[in-house]
Write an enzyme that holds these catalytic residues in place. Structure first.
Site, mmCIF file in Angstrom:
data_model
loop_
_atom_site.group_PDB
_atom_site.id
_atom_site.type_symbol
_atom_site.label_atom_id
_atom_site.label_comp_id
_atom_site.label_asym_id
_atom_site.label_seq_id
_atom_site.Cartn_x
_atom_site.Cartn_y
_atom_site.Cartn_z
ATOM 1 N N TYR A 22 -44.684 -48.882 30.904
ATOM 2 C CA TYR A 22 -43.647 -48.479 31.840
ATOM 3 C C TYR A 22 -44.146 -48.099 33.230
ATOM 4 O O TYR A 22 -43.357 -47.750 34.093
ATOM 5 C CB TYR A 22 -42.830 -47.330 31.237
ATOM 6 C CG TYR A 22 -42.240 -47.719 29.906
ATOM 7 C CD1 TYR A 22 -41.311 -48.746 29.807
ATOM 8 C CD2 TYR A 22 -42.655 -47.093 28.740
ATOM 9 C CE1 TYR A 22 -40.785 -49.127 28.586
ATOM 10 C CE2 TYR A 22 -42.126 -47.471 27.507
ATOM 11 C CZ TYR A 22 -41.192 -48.488 27.452
ATOM 12 O OH TYR A 22 -40.685 -48.862 26.251
ATOM 13 N N HIS A 103 -33.634 -52.978 30.760
ATOM 14 C CA HIS A 103 -34.838 -52.753 29.948
ATOM 15 C C HIS A 103 -36.006 -52.836 30.922
ATOM 16 O O HIS A 103 -36.159 -53.837 31.617
ATOM 17 C CB HIS A 103 -35.023 -53.814 28.869
ATOM 18 C CG HIS A 103 -34.033 -53.729 27.759
ATOM 19 N ND1 HIS A 103 -34.101 -52.755 26.788
ATOM 20 C CD2 HIS A 103 -32.965 -54.492 27.451
ATOM 21 C CE1 HIS A 103 -33.107 -52.929 25.937
ATOM 22 N NE2 HIS A 103 -32.404 -53.977 26.319
#
Length: 148
Positions: A22, A103
């Site tokens: 991430y 996402h």
């Protein structure tokens, strides 16, 4: 115009493990980017995060017309609940508001169980795998869709 951005489980941990999928931006950084983008297009923004499915459902329901967080549209990253929740897509459908699903990672390069999300069936669009900037892109796309 008012947009709600809702983030699910573990998104509060973004940026804490830069070696992970991430990146280095925190959820606060993502919120600031979304606010900047919304403001540039003349919209206001409500940003919320929860690790609890029921609370996410409550947040979505509050975005309905006349709700405490009434919104013209929603951006949602339901985190891992994207693959398991039926309540979240049901709440999105009942909200009567367009939603864009985000996402941060490319779910199609990850485990097979991540390749299907019930939320996608009720979303007007999905932004997948473009990192944290996907949130801001979704905000911009939703505002443009609503003003077209």
């Amino acid at each position: 115009m008012h947009i709600a951005v809702i983030s699910g489980p573990n998104t509060n941990l973004y940026g804490l493990d830069p070696s992970g999928p991430y990146g280095t931006l925190t959820i606060a950084d993502i919120e600031a980017d979304c606010r900047r983008r919304a403001q540039a297009l003349g919209a206001s923004l409500d940003f919320a995060q929860s690790n609890h499915e029921g609370e996410l459902v409550d947040l979505i329901q509050s975005c309905r017309r006349g709700g405490a967080r009434e919104a013209d549209g929603l951006v949602i990253n339901a985190g891992s609940l994207s693959y398991t929740s039926i309540a979240i897509p049901d709440a999105l459908a009942a909200s009567g508001r367009p939603a864009i699903q985000v996402h941060v990672s490319n779910v199609f390069t990850r485990e097979a169980f991540r390749h299907h999300s019930p939320i996608s069936a009720v979303a007007v669009g999905c932004i997948i795998g473009l990192g944290p900037t996907g949130y801001g892109m979704a905000v911009e796309a939703l505002i443009r869709r609503l003003t077209a």
